[in-house]
Design an enzyme around this catalytic site. Structure first.
Site, PDB file in Angstrom:
ATOM      1  N   TYR A 144       0.849  -1.190   0.000  1.00 35.87           N
ATOM      2  CA  TYR A 144       0.000   0.000   0.000  1.00 35.87           C
ATOM      3  C   TYR A 144       0.881   1.236   0.000  1.00 35.87           C
ATOM      4  O   TYR A 144       1.826   1.321   0.789  1.00 35.87           O
ATOM      5  CB  TYR A 144      -0.907  -0.003   1.235  1.00 35.87           C
ATOM      6  CG  TYR A 144      -1.850   1.182   1.311  1.00 35.87           C
ATOM      7  CD1 TYR A 144      -2.873   1.345   0.375  1.00 35.87           C
ATOM      8  CD2 TYR A 144      -1.735   2.130   2.323  1.00 35.87           C
ATOM      9  CE1 TYR A 144      -3.738   2.424   0.453  1.00 35.87           C
ATOM     10  CE2 TYR A 144      -2.599   3.215   2.406  1.00 35.87           C
ATOM     11  CZ  TYR A 144      -3.602   3.351   1.458  1.00 35.87           C
ATOM     12  OH  TYR A 144      -4.464   4.424   1.543  1.00 35.87           O
ATOM     13  N   ASP A 239       9.215   2.845   0.160  1.00 30.01           N
ATOM     14  CA  ASP A 239       8.130   3.481   0.905  1.00 30.01           C
ATOM     15  C   ASP A 239       8.306   3.084   2.368  1.00 30.01           C
ATOM     16  O   ASP A 239       7.925   1.992   2.783  1.00 30.01           O
ATOM     17  CB  ASP A 239       6.775   3.020   0.348  1.00 30.01           C
ATOM     18  CG  ASP A 239       5.613   3.592   1.158  1.00 30.01           C
ATOM     19  OD1 ASP A 239       5.863   4.247   2.193  1.00 30.01           O
ATOM     20  OD2 ASP A 239       4.460   3.378   0.737  1.00 30.01           O
ATOM     21  N   LYS A 267       3.579   8.783   9.117  1.00 31.99           N
ATOM     22  CA  LYS A 267       3.375   8.153  10.433  1.00 31.99           C
ATOM     23  C   LYS A 267       4.349   8.664  11.500  1.00 31.99           C
ATOM     24  O   LYS A 267       4.199   9.800  11.943  1.00 31.99           O
ATOM     25  CB  LYS A 267       3.368   6.631  10.267  1.00 31.99           C
ATOM     26  CG  LYS A 267       2.247   6.228   9.299  1.00 31.99           C
ATOM     27  CD  LYS A 267       1.854   4.778   9.266  1.00 31.99           C
ATOM     28  CE  LYS A 267       0.566   4.601   8.486  1.00 31.99           C
ATOM     29  NZ  LYS A 267       0.668   3.940   7.201  1.00 31.99           N
TER      30      LYS A 267
HETATM   31  C1  LIG Z   1       0.019   4.422   5.817  1.00 32.98           C
HETATM   32  C2  LIG Z   1       0.819   4.195   4.607  1.00 32.98           C
HETATM   33  C3  LIG Z   1       0.756   5.054   3.500  1.00 32.98           C
HETATM   34  C4  LIG Z   1      -0.237   6.162   3.387  1.00 32.98           C
HETATM   35  O1  LIG Z   1      -0.049   7.167   4.332  1.00 32.98           O
HETATM   36  P1  LIG Z   1      -1.263   8.156   4.681  1.00 32.98           P
HETATM   37  O2  LIG Z   1      -0.667   9.115   5.652  1.00 32.98           O
HETATM   38  O3  LIG Z   1      -2.358   7.308   5.233  1.00 32.98           O
HETATM   39  O4  LIG Z   1      -1.671   8.819   3.413  1.00 32.98           O
HETATM   40  C5  LIG Z   1       1.640   4.838   2.461  1.00 32.98           C
HETATM   41  N1  LIG Z   1       2.531   3.833   2.501  1.00 32.98           N
HETATM   42  C6  LIG Z   1       2.619   2.987   3.541  1.00 32.98           C
HETATM   43  C7  LIG Z   1       3.637   1.903   3.534  1.00 32.98           C
HETATM   44  C8  LIG Z   1       1.753   3.126   4.619  1.00 32.98           C
HETATM   45  O5  LIG Z   1       1.816   2.248   5.626  1.00 32.98           O
END
Ligand SMILES: *Cc1c(COP(=O)(O)O)cnc(C)c1O
Length: 428
Positions: A144, A239, A267
């Site tokens: 994701y 990511d 995060k």
């Molecule tokens: C949570 C998450 C996102 C998206 O971040 P948001 O602040 O919810 O837009 C993207 N990549 C990873 C790996 C994530 O865990």
């Protein structure tokens, strides 16, 4: 436990907010029942609107790595707020947090702050495309990267698939530029690269996957991916929205010793306020406006409250590196306790763990990719989720999520959690 007030609040919310929530996974659709409305939180505990106390294993889906309302973070935000909450002009604190981040993370010279992980990943891909003058990207099934159009792509069945959108509203035009690979399957990546020579701008990957449960890379996978990207002149984007400042100060790049070309954050870097960021070496970052042609902007980017929270959080992690060992120890303790409890009650399971990320899959085989994760028994998970909740333990309401361990958890909290697993295992 009683959830009367939560259910009443949910009914009200549904009248004015689609599905009653501002982000779908909060809605308990995968597990049934009404979501719990939280009133406040402190350390490892949530207190809901019915005054139940819950031990929290979601922690805002990652950011609260030191627990809720951590005093240095709260104080930094409160003090900053008194001096004005947004200016749309440069502030010194933006440079301070940038300097600290660049110091903590290997292999980056410059960092740009945005407001979410989604924004960070979307901007990173645009930068990669602008830098390489190529259009296509490779992503992995089950990873994701936020909800931007290019990432909402699901697998077709062919070995080399042009993605087809898995949300209405994502056009075929966008989907055709996203190529889908299997996680931990380097051969598959190689095939896709070979049949799209000269067209691929970047590979984006969660270097430790956390959005199909926790799935660490198998030995050599990231190293081989790095080599393949170099061979084919493709940028590698890690990511690290979930893993950054969590698995180590410098994230997976530091933990596993593999360098990416662009890294995204979210995060933890915001300490619980809306922050994302992307970073790279100068030669790549200098392609961004106002220095270069790749446009990216934000009215509230680098917002002083968000920067204050982030700076306080990163400072804590930087000055107390023993936190990472402590987190990993607690997670290992939890792993052993849960594994024993489930094994004693003959519940089929596989537990994946790395650092402070852990997930329990009710599956027989090793879970190394999305297909394996999807084989987990969802009925067992639903029972497990509600059983844990009745015992005052709040885990993510989906089988495809990692648990996030916070350093505010004590060993008594972990024992209470393991005891709950023992009780719930009896009815699985
Ligand atoms: C949570 C998450 C996102 C998206 O971040 P948001 O602040 O919810 O837009 C993207 N990549 C990873 C790996 C994530 O865990």
């Amino acid at each position: 436990m009683i959830y009367k007030r939560s259910s009443a609040l949910f009914a009200e919310a549904q009248k004015v907010i689609p599905g009653g929530v501002n982000s779908p996974v909060r809605a308990f659709k995968a597990v049934g029942g009404d979501p719990i409305f939280v009133k406040e939180a402190k350390g490892a505990y949530l207190y809901d609107e019915d005054n139940n106390r819950l031990i929290d294993y979601i922690n805002s889906w990652g950011p609260m790595i030191l627990g809720h309302a951590h005093p240095p973070v709260v104080e930094a935000v409160v003090e900053k707020a008194k001096k004005g909450t947004s200016f749309g002009m440069p502030t010194e604190i933006e440079t301070q947090i940038a300097e600290l981040a660049v110091q903590m993370v290997p292999n980056i010279d410059k960092i740009r702050f945005v407001n979410s992980g989604t924004e960070a990943c979307m901007s990173a891909v645009r930068l990669a495309r602008g830098y390489t003058s190529k259009d296509k990207i490779i992503k992995f099934a089950g990873c994701y990267h936020g909800h931007s159009d290019s990432f909402l792509i699901q697998a077709g069945s062919g070995a080399v698939t042009f993605g087809s959108p898995n949300s209405p509203g994502v056009t075929q035009g966008t989907a055709k530029d996203t190529l889908l690979a299997r996680y931990n399957d380097i051969k598959h990546v190689e095939e896709i690269m070979s049949s799209n020579q000269g067209e691929i701008a970047c590979v984006i990957i969660e270097p430790v996957a956390g959005n199909m449960g926790c799935i660490p890379p198998i030995d050599g996978f990231l190293e081989e991916l790095r080599t393949l990207c170099d061979t084919h002149n493709i940028l590698l984007i890690f990511d690290e929205v979930m893993t950054g400042f969590r698995l180590a100060q410098g994230g997976v790049q530091e933990l596993l010793g593999v360098n990416a070309d662009i890294v995204t954050f979210g995060k933890v870097i915001g300490g619980g306020l809306p922050v994302g960021a992307f970073a790279a070496r100068s030669e790549i970052m200098n392609h961004l406006a106002p220095l270069g042609p790749v446009y990216q902007a934000g009215t509230l980017s680098g917002n002083p409250l968000a920067m204050a929270a982030g700076l306080a959080m990163l400072t804590e992690l930087h000055t107390k590196p023993e936190i990472f060992t402590s987190l990993a120890d607690k997670t290992e303790y939890l792993h052993k306790g849960i594994a024993n409890a489930l094994t004693n009650h003959k519940v089929t399971h596989t537990i994946n763990r790395i650092g402070s990320m852990i997930s329990v899959h009710f599956a027989e085989d090793k879970v190394v990719d999305f297909d394996a994760a999807a084989k987990g028994n969802n009925d067992t998970f639903k029972k497990f989720f509600h059983g844990m909740l009745d015992n005052g333990i709040y885990i993510a309401p989906s089988a495809f999520e990692s648990w996030f361990i916070t350093d505010a958890l004590t060993y008594e909290d972990l024992d209470e959690t393991i005891k709950a697993v023992e009780e719930v295992a009896e009815i699985l």
